[in-house]
Motif scaffolding. Structure first.
Motif: not given
Length: 401
Positions: A377-401
């Motif tokens: 299977y190929r991952v084409n993308g995330l639904n809206d709620s999952a994409a929002k969650l990953v976006s928030q997690q990216l903000a956490l990861l981005n803090r120290d870089h």
């Protein structure tokens, strides 16, 4: 054990006293302001009412210029509580009659004036002076009562904080004494305990990973253009790039609760474990891969560098062995299986094996078969709620870089 300084037994009462003083002063100021406003409002209302009432009563004496009747009325008004002086003036502000006690103090008076009208003509003026102290006395008593209550409460809180500070300090010191450490270091109780317990936390073992983790997903990420980057960049720049990539992977590993395994052929391997077959280890692996792809592109693109990443995820049920050799062999077999998936993935693509892609827990993920007859299977993308969650997690990861 080493002596401590800035002990909680001393700091807690001090902080309690400072906090109580600040709150008490603030409340007293606000209360005093509100009571002064209320006193002024009460004075204005009563002064306006009395002066208007008196202006109506003395219309006839003004018309007939009956000074005796005017004096009787102003003397009668002086009997009202809080009234210190009553005056009547003609239209040219000449004093006609006045009533006031002897030795009147002018500084605490609130003056209120109303015109004496006959038809549309102003025939004179009535002035009533009210004693502000009379009206504020009850409010000042309220403030004094509050201050006494606040001082008693502050004393109780300080005494309690002394007792609690001593108990907390004793318990923390008792815990620190049971742990090995440098006896010469002088720290407060909490910092000393943190310092002595740090080695234990750093070497803790998770039973989920070592003994009971029966279900896991293995994420593999391959850097497809790594050999070309190494040949194009000087050694120092290439090493700093790899260090930065390592930091990104380590931060994502910690955030998503993964374990980084040894890699091969320019690849990174992360294991996501769960006690339950229907746990979130598959989702965490996909979220982690998505976040790493986006974060690597964002941070390294600023240097004009593109790292071509492709990923693959496989899931299986694992039975840990007592033998390290058997565990290592099992790990090699899983990596070999994952490498076959990585070889089929193109840049930016995340592939899933059949057991992972067909699982019901991936309802939030947009998947499609890699090919018409392919089990992958190929991952084409995330639904809206999952994409929002990953976006928030990216903000956490981005803090120290």
């Amino acid at each position: 054990m080493g002596a401590t300084h800035k002990s909680l037994a001393r700091r807690l009462p001090t902080l309690t006293l400072m906090f109580s003083l600040a709150i008490g002063v603030l409340i007293t100021l606000v209360l005093n302001l509100q009571l002064n406003l209320h006193t002024t409002e009460q004075l204005n209302h009563l002064g306006t009412t009395l002066s208007t009432q008196l202006a109506k009563i003395i219309r006839d004496p003004i018309i007939h210029q009956d000074t005796l009747s005017l004096q009787v009325e102003v003397d009668e008004m002086l009997r009202v509580d809080g009234v210190k002086r009553t005056s009547v003036y003609d239209a040219s502000h000449r004093l006609l009659v006045q009533a006031q006690p002897a030795h009147l103090q002018e500084r605490e008076l609130s003056v209120h004036t109303s015109p004496i009208t006959i038809g549309n003509t102003i025939a004179g003026y009535v002035t009533i002076d009210l004693d502000r102290r009379h009206f504020s006395a009850s409010f000042k008593e309220l403030i004094r009562t509050f201050i006494i209550f606040w001082l008693v409460l502050t004393s109780i809180l300080v005494l309690l904080s002394i007792q609690w500070g001593r108990k907390i300090s004793t318990r923390l010191n008792h815990l620190s004494q049971q742990l090995p450490g440098d006896e010469s270091i002088k720290l407060d109780e909490l910092s000393l305990l943190e310092q002595r317990i740090a080695p234990l936390l750093a070497t803790r073992q998770s039973p989920t990973e070592d003994q009971f983790a029966c279900h896991s997903s293995l994420l593999g990420i391959i850097c497809q253009n790594l050999p070309r980057l190494e040949s194009l960049l000087n050694q120092e720049h290439f090493e700093s790039l790899m260090i930065r990539l390592d930091h990104l992977v380590d931060d994502a590993t910690e955030l998503y609760g993964a374990t980084r395994l040894s890699g091969s052929r320019h690849s990174i391997y992360l294991e996501f474990s769960n006690l339950d077959e229907d746990g979130d280890h598959r989702l965490r692996a996909i979220y982690c891969a998505t976040a790493l792809f986006q974060l690597t592109h964002q941070l390294l693109a600023t240097q004009g560098i593109t790292v071509e990443l492709a990923g693959a995820i496989s899931s299986s049920q694992q039975q840990p062995y007592t033998s390290k050799l058997l565990n290592e062999r099992n790990h090699e077999q899983r990596v070999e299986h994952l490498m076959t998936l990585l070889n089929k993935a193109v840049t930016g693509e995340i592939l899933l094996d059949k057991d992972t892609g067909s699982h019901a827990s991936l309802s939030e993920i947009d998947l499609s078969p890699l090919a018409e007859d392919s089990p992958l299977y190929r991952v084409n993308g995330l639904n809206d709620s999952a994409a929002k969650l990953v976006s928030q997690q990216l903000a956490l990861l981005n803090r120290d870089h």
